[in-house]
Design a protein around this motif. Structure first.
Motif, PDB file in Angstrom:
ATOM      1  N   PRO A  18       4.376   5.303   8.435  1.00  0.00           N
ATOM      2  CA  PRO A  18       3.712   6.434   7.797  1.00  0.00           C
ATOM      3  C   PRO A  18       4.069   6.505   6.319  1.00  0.00           C
ATOM      4  CG  PRO A  18       4.971   7.144   9.711  1.00  0.00           C
ATOM      5  CD  PRO A  18       5.305   5.714   9.488  1.00  0.00           C
ATOM      6  N   GLY A  19       3.104   6.922   5.506  1.00  0.00           N
ATOM      7  CA  GLY A  19       3.353   7.030   4.076  1.00  0.00           C
ATOM      8  C   GLY A  19       3.286   8.459   3.581  1.00  0.00           C
ATOM      9  N   ALA A  20       2.878   9.368   4.444  1.00  0.00           N
ATOM     10  CA  ALA A  20       2.737  10.763   4.034  1.00  0.00           C
ATOM     11  C   ALA A  20       2.714  11.619   5.289  1.00  0.00           C
ATOM     12  CB  ALA A  20       1.436  10.940   3.242  1.00  0.00           C
ATOM     13  N   ALA A  42      -2.431  14.666   0.646  1.00  0.00           N
ATOM     14  CA  ALA A  42      -2.737  14.604  -0.788  1.00  0.00           C
ATOM     15  C   ALA A  42      -1.761  15.435  -1.614  1.00  0.00           C
ATOM     16  CB  ALA A  42      -4.164  15.086  -1.014  1.00  0.00           C
ATOM     17  N   GLU A  43      -1.637  15.069  -2.883  1.00  0.00           N
ATOM     18  CA  GLU A  43      -0.826  15.846  -3.817  1.00  0.00           C
ATOM     19  C   GLU A  43      -1.539  17.169  -4.103  1.00  0.00           C
ATOM     20  OE1 GLU A  43       2.285  14.678  -5.081  1.00  0.00           O
ATOM     21  OE2 GLU A  43       1.785  13.410  -3.385  1.00  0.00           O
ATOM     22  N   ALA A  44      -0.792  18.127  -4.697  1.00  0.00           N
ATOM     23  CA  ALA A  44      -1.378  19.423  -5.056  1.00  0.00           C
ATOM     24  C   ALA A  44      -2.636  19.173  -5.901  1.00  0.00           C
ATOM     25  CB  ALA A  44      -0.360  20.249  -5.821  1.00  0.00           C
ATOM     26  N   ILE A  94       0.894  -1.163   0.000  1.00  0.00           N
ATOM     27  CA  ILE A  94       0.000   0.000   0.000  1.00  0.00           C
ATOM     28  C   ILE A  94       0.930   1.210   0.000  1.00  0.00           C
ATOM     29  CG2 ILE A  94      -1.659   1.300   1.404  1.00  0.00           C
ATOM     30  CD1 ILE A  94      -2.493  -1.457   2.588  1.00  0.00           C
ATOM     31  N   LEU A  95       0.924   1.961  -1.081  1.00  0.00           N
ATOM     32  CA  LEU A  95       1.943   3.005  -1.235  1.00  0.00           C
ATOM     33  C   LEU A  95       1.374   4.408  -1.313  1.00  0.00           C
ATOM     34  CD1 LEU A  95       4.403   1.278  -3.728  1.00  0.00           C
ATOM     35  CD2 LEU A  95       4.578   1.468  -1.246  1.00  0.00           C
ATOM     36  N   ASN A  96       0.056   4.539  -1.192  1.00  0.00           N
ATOM     37  CA  ASN A  96      -0.508   5.888  -1.218  1.00  0.00           C
ATOM     38  C   ASN A  96      -1.297   6.145   0.064  1.00  0.00           C
ATOM     39  OD1 ASN A  96      -3.109   7.699  -2.091  1.00  0.00           O
ATOM     40  ND2 ASN A  96      -1.225   8.399  -3.046  1.00  0.00           N
TER      41      ASN A  96
END
Ligand code: HSE
Length: 349
Positions: free
Chosen positions: A325-327, A215-217, A183-185
């Motif tokens: 954590p991933g982000a 989240a990304e931009a 799970i990478l996102n």
């Protein structure tokens, strides 16, 4: 040993990194003899500073937390670096290490790739959490770094500060990786978790992920699987010796999953996860990203929120799974520190 650092991009990750330095500088100096001096910051929205004697991190963070521009740091004195572009700052600043922390563009990998090339050609190590350059040009950039006796470090591109690449420099070195699955996102895992556990709507969960800095931009990159795709491409090329591009892998995101589907399969003992995987079989490499129905007994099914997990199938150890954590601001800021510490470790040998 003191390292002069230039930050290109000072958004969530850059500020997370600065907060860590602000809190831990004494500890890092005492424990690892690792010291830093921030000599340049360049951010298209917030402004630019070039201060060879070093920037006071606490003062800068205070300004940014009040929503002020970076150049207000100079309190009205003229800012010679005010009109400079990132490429000029990279060239002119006296940094040993450039942290490339601009936004990710997975299609063009710009402007980050140009920043990285400029830095490596100017004799500066590069540390980045930007997925574009690592997904599209890892081999080329790494070759350029090696040719110039420099480091190109990308720990923060996958699983934020949770160790992935640096693990294979130390603890897992010597293993051959046969398969990678995980799970990478963080954003999509957070959204799926909130929809299932708190009955939250997709839109609300996405807004929350944006507010928390996961989240990304442009969050399309998260929900449609492009971010996870970039990460599995990076892992494939670094670990499986591949030379694939994002367009070589299959991709499907989570936006077509309804809350009903998510809740119904839970009752059947399954949970949806956005799974990224890559495999090497009889010399050929395949990679993909898609939502998969995992039995609740699967270790990946228990990974909730913005957390990520990755299972490596290794020739000597079998399956090894890391979870973390991933982000996030501090979590990704930490990846920048850990890469700089790895460079320090190599240079002080
Ligand atoms: N948008 C990314 C995520 C950030 O949600 O995982 C970390 O790469």
């Amino acid at each position: 040993m003191q390292y002069k650092i230039g930050l290109i991009g000072c958004g969530t990750v850059g500020q997370g990194f600065l907060e860590i330095l602000d809190k831990k500088s004494e500890y890092l100096s005492n424990t690892f003899n690792f010291e830093t001096k921030i000599v340049a910051i360049c951010d298209t929205l917030k402004g630019t500073l070039l201060i060879p004697e070093g920037i006071n991190i606490r003062k800068l963070l205070q300004l940014l937390s009040n929503g002020n521009k970076i150049d207000e740091y100079l309190e009205g004195k003229p800012n010679e670096a005010g009109g400079m572009e990132a490429l000029e700052i990279i060239e002119k600043c006296d940094a040993d290490i450039i942290a490339e922390l601009t936004y990710t563009d997975i299609e063009t990998a710009e402007p980050a790739t140009s920043h990285i090339k400029k830095a490596l050609n100017a004799g500066k190590h590069v540390v980045t959490s930007n997925k574009g350059p690592a997904a599209l040009y890892y081999a080329e950039l790494n070759d350029l770094a090696q040719k110039n006796n420099l480091f190109f470090m990308i720990e923060g591109t996958v699983m934020s500060g949770t160790p992935v690449f640096n693990l294979f420099e130390s603890g897992l070195a010597g293993n051959e990786i046969k398969e990678i699955k995980g799970i990478l996102n963080g954003t999509t895992n957070f959204i799926l978790s909130k929809m299932e556990e708190e009955n939250m709507d997709y839109e609300e969960a996405l807004r929350m992920a944006q507010k928390l800095g996961y989240a990304e931009a442009d969050p399309t990159a998260d929900v449609e699987g492009y971010d996870a795709l970039a990460k599995i491409v990076i892992l494939t090329n670094v670990f499986l010796g591949g030379n694939i591009k994002p367009s070589d892998a299959k991709r499907e995101g989570i936006s077509a999953l309804s809350k009903e589907e998510i809740l119904n399969i839970k009752e059947e003992g399954f949970r949806y996860k956005l799974i990224a995987s890559a495999k090497k079989e009889s010399g050929s490499i395949s990679a993909s990203v898609s939502p998969q129905k995992l039995p609740l007994s699967d270790p990946l099914a228990g990974v909730m929120g913005a957390r990520n997990a990755l299972t490596f199938d290794l020739d000597l150890l079998g399956n090894v799974t890391i979870q973390g954590p991933g982000a996030g601001k501090i979590e990704t800021g930490y990846s920048i520190l850990t890469d700089m510490l790895a460079i320090h470790h190599h240079l002080s040998k």
